[in-house]
Design an enzyme around this catalytic site. Structure first.
Site, PDB file in Angstrom:
ATOM      1  CG  MET A 277      -1.699   1.267   1.419  1.00 10.88           C
ATOM      2  SD  MET A 277      -2.760   1.632   0.000  1.00 10.88           S
ATOM      3  CE  MET A 277      -2.897   3.407   0.126  1.00 10.88           C
ATOM      4  CD  GLU A 312       2.310  -0.427  -3.583  1.00 14.05           C
ATOM      5  OE1 GLU A 312       1.692   0.636  -3.372  1.00 14.05           O
ATOM      6  OE2 GLU A 312       1.774  -1.424  -4.081  1.00 14.05           O
TER       7      GLU A 312
END
Length: 848
Positions: A277, A312
């Site tokens: 994330m 990411e």
């Protein structure tokens, strides 16, 4: 955010329910936020003030809050006394409305309140993660779960700045988006950590991770970079740090905009549902997606870590610095990062041929997009369930592939300039799809807007048909390709950049057009076009004859085309197998992997048991001599050599070659016994191959690694090897283990899905899932629940179809109302393919 799963496992669904957006009258500008997590009691408390702007006077302010108790509510205007407030909750809309006796005036207002919540184990919001020795408090807010940690205006366009502090136990540290300003003693046994103000950003990007983190320090271009883990995993942080240091410099140059924060942390957390994330400056990862032993890991594990780090970090610009206005354009984040991850890793490690892996993934993406249940890249997303389901193969794989095609069409430098201009124009703000493709059209001078809008706003994919039209002429025509049904009679029309080998790409946006015949009839140069290609018989013979001389990505694309068209009923299975046979001396591992995929579909989705055995026998006769030609693996093989041997192992052991099975078992035993001289890529292939036919003694060895390994990638590999055992007693052991509570929920459901994907274990796994439904659902989330439903698509009989349909008619799964129709289509498609191709397969087998 990057998925931890192969594209083939990602499903999607959309539910026609009412909107849950905030009213929009209150616009946040700044949050001052303090939290105190209590790890022993799995609770937290907090207080916040929110500086906001009211568009018009109102007695009510609505914001997002889920499973939080709000108290001590007050509000004050720029000029005026503090006004106490009360609260009502709308649990369906995940909103809390603050009520005030007197209307708050339009303009600047400050809200103040306290709140309390629970650190649960659902892997979202502010949640509890555990190791054998202690607990950690972790955040995962994307897409709509910041509201589970604190009251917030939880929509991507409602950007604000954040001043954050946490009071935590002595001995624990906190990692957040920005650098630490102060760390001071607090109440007995605690200390308060205060962080620098964040940039203006969306609420889903805020992050704070609490625990006894161990960090490896690095630096690139003046930015402090750390890779952090639990203390026992610190030894595995080095490879990701090297990757991050390289990618930061690469992205600074590519985007033409320097990374805007003074530091970047990458953290491997024990329980994490996704792969990673992109929290701004505080990226979180599943441990196996970040932490790896570079000396002993298979090359494929190193690739996965590199790709996930690259993905990411790309988000730090494309998603964090510039954010989509609403979740229907989440592809702007995920499609771009998916495209960029391959580009960045290929630049860092050119010897890895990573772009050929991209071609393999492209075929799997197009297979999904050719189903009737696919969706447009930009689709309705109003509720949390609908928003969550945007994170699928369409937003990642298809959107990334369309960007790949666009770069090929407009040229790499024009594309880069368009991306850079887009970021500079919208930095610290929000943007739409139109903002992006209009900028790309302006920078390239080509109609990028027309091409992209045709791919973004309508579902499905085009089938480009090329037929001879007399001397020196060919006719191009297009229609939508749907596997399992006849071609759609709809008016769907794409603006397709058709790229014949050796000539510039030309945009084709008509239903049909006759053009001069190119010198090469290969209509998908470099294999980057997002379309399937069908050739008339004479042209098909020409392209197949030239197949060995095509580029690897083009051979991968050709194999994918023929497989897809066979599944759609417009191509013959015998021609497909002839193409595989013609490429028998293939030495590119990614192309070979695509050939293996073809054989697996033929064996699992077309052949009956008798035909299946004959296809396997043909595979051994055809490819065993080619494997012998490879000779033994060198002492220090290249990645490509290791991968090629591993794919041969997979093919020949699956087909039942006794010699290779013996070789695989010997290598697997050596590896499990700790022999470090076995090539790690080949060792993993050997363990998986042996598991299919292995006994309890071998199972126990793999199980021991799954239980005791400290290396996250090795532990995960062993866990995912257990579903490959076919002995019914061992299958039962794996099923029981998956729901025992001894396996992290992030892995448990994957083990079930892997068993559902295998013909030899599917029925036993399905019976178990039905019989232990409450235990299975206790492990599931809004993301993983639909995967269980989707895994039933592997069945291939009317009786199984009715069984699945009847079971889910009375067993509800959250956010999965379209997963069942998609699974039903998968079963129906298999039944149809067998009916269409069974006789043709018999004829082909009779000749071979």
């Amino acid at each position: 955010m990057r998925s931890c799963l192969p594209l083939a496992l990602l499903v999607f669904a959309c539910s026609p329910v009412f909107a849950q957006r905030l009213p929009g009258n209150a616009l946040p500008e700044h949050y001052t936020l303090h939290l105190t997590p209590h790890l022993n009691s799995a609770t937290f408390t907090g207080e916040e003030t929110v500086a906001l702007h009211l568009q018009s006077a109102s007695s009510d302010v609505t914001l997002n809050a889920v499973d939080l108790q709000l108290t001590d509510i007050s509000a004050s205007a720029a000029k005026g006394s503090s006004e106490p407030g009360s609260v009502t909750y709308d649990t369906v809309k995940q909103q809390a409305t603050l009520h005030f006796a007197r209307p708050l005036p339009a303009g600047d207002v400050t809200l103040s309140l306290h709140f309390a919540g629970t650190l649960d184990n659902k892997l979202r919001g502010f949640y509890l993660s555990k190791t054998k020795t202690r607990s950690y408090a972790i955040t995962q807010f994307e897409p709509t779960d910041a509201r589970r940690a604190f009251p917030v205006f939880d929509e991507p366009a409602m950007k604000a700045t954040f001043d954050l502090s946490l009071t935590v136990d002595t001995g624990d540290s906190v990692i957040s988006n920005t650098n630490v300003l102060s760390d001071l003693p607090a109440a007995e046994g605690t200390h308060t950590v205060t962080f620098a103000r964040t940039p203006r950003m969306s609420s889903y990007l805020l992050a704070f991770q609490v625990g006894d983190w161990a960090c490896r320090d690095g630096e690139a271009e003046g930015v402090a970079i750390r890779v952090c883990s639990t203390p026992d995993k610190f030894a595995y942080t080095g490879y990701a740090l090297k990757a991050a240091e390289h990618f930061l410099g690469y992205y600074n140059h590519y985007f033409g905009v320097k990374y805007p924060l003074p530091k970047l942390d990458l953290i491997g957390v024990p329980d994490f549902e996704a792969g990673a994330m992109e929290n701004w400056g505080c990226i979180t990862y599943r441990e196996s997606s970040l932490l790896v032993d570079a000396k002993t890991a298979p090359a494929s594990d190193l690739d996965n870590v590199a790709l996930t780090v690259a993905h990411e970090m790309a988000h730090q610009w494309f998603g964090d610095l510039v954010t989509m206005k609403w979740w229907d354009n989440v592809w702007l984040n995920e499609g771009f990062a998916t495209w960029m991850e391959y580009k960045a890793v290929a630049e860092w490690k050119p010897e890895r041929a990573i772009l050929e892996d991209r071609g393999f993934d492209l075929n799997r993406t197009m297979d999904v997009d050719a189903t009737p249940s696919t969706r447009a890249i930009r689709a309705r997303a109003e509720t949390p369930g609908e928003i969550t389901q945007q994170f699928d193969v369409i937003s990642y794989g298809k959107a990334g592939a369309v960007l790949d095609m666009m770069e090929h069409y407009v040229g790499p430098e024009a594309f880069r300039k368009g991306v850079s201009a887009y970021i500079q124009k919208h930095e610290y703000a929000n943007a739409t799809a139109e903002d992006f493709w209009d900028q790309l059209a302006e920078s390239s001078g080509k109609p990028a807007d027309k091409v992209m809008s045709s791919y973004i706003d309508q579902p499905g994919m085009p089938l480009l048909t090329i037929t001879s039209a007399g001397p020196g002429r060919v006719t191009l025509s297009q229609q939508r390709l749907i596997v399992g049904q006849q071609a759609s009679p709809s008016d769907a029309l794409w603006s397709i950049p058709v790229c014949f080998t050796g000539v510039p790409c030309q945009r084709f946006g008509k239903r049909s057009e006759t053009i001069a015949r190119p010198a090469s009839i290969n209509a998908n140069a470099d294999g980057l076009g997002f379309y399937r290609t069908q050739y008339s018989p004479d042209l098909l013979a020409e392209i197949i004859a030239s197949a060995p001389s095509l580029k690897p990505t083009e051979r991968i694309n050709l194999l994918g085309d023929r497989l897809s068209l066979m599944r759609a009923g417009v191509a013959n299975i015998g021609d497909l197998l002839d193409l595989v046979g013609a490429l028998r001396d293939e030495r590119d591992p990614q192309v070979f992997a695509q050939m293996l995929q073809v054989l697996q579909v033929v064996e699992g989705r077309v052949a009956d048991p008798v035909q299946d055995q004959k296809v396997r026998q043909w595979s051994v006769r055809t490819f065993a001599p080619e494997y012998e030609k490879l000779g033994p693996l060198p002492a220090h093989p290249t990645e490509q050599q290791s991968l090629l041997h591993a794919v041969f192992f997979d093919l020949l052991t699956s087909a039942g070659d006794p010699n290779v099975l013996t070789e695989a078992k010997a290598l697997a035993e050596r590896s499990l016994d700790g022999d470090k001289s076995v090539d790690p890529e080949l060792a993993e292939a050997a363990i998986t191959a042996t598991a299919r036919r292995a006994d309890a003694d071998f199972y126990d060895k793999v199980f021991a690694v799954a239980e005791s390994a400290t290396d996250p990638t090795r532990k995960t590999a062993a866990l995912y090897d257990l579903p490959y055992f076919s002995n019914p007693q061992l299958v039962a052991r794996t099923l029981d283990y998956a729901v025992s509570g001894k396996v992290r929920s992030q892995d448990a459901w994957v083990m079930l899905v892997l068993q559902m994907q295998r013909t030899s274990t599917r029925h036993q796994a399905w019976a178990f899932i039905k019989g232990h439904w409450d235990q299975v659902m206790a492990l599931s989330t809004m993301f993983s629940g639909p995967q269980i439903i989707s895994s039933t698509s592997g069945f291939c009989s009317e009786a199984d179809k009715q069984d699945v349909e009847q079971f889910f008619a009375t067993h509800h799964v959250q956010a999965a109302n379209q997963a069942l129709p998609r699974a039903m289509h998968g079963i129906e498609s298999c039944i149809q393919i067998r009916q269409q191709q069974n006789a043709s397969l018999d004829l082909w087998l009779a000749k071979h």
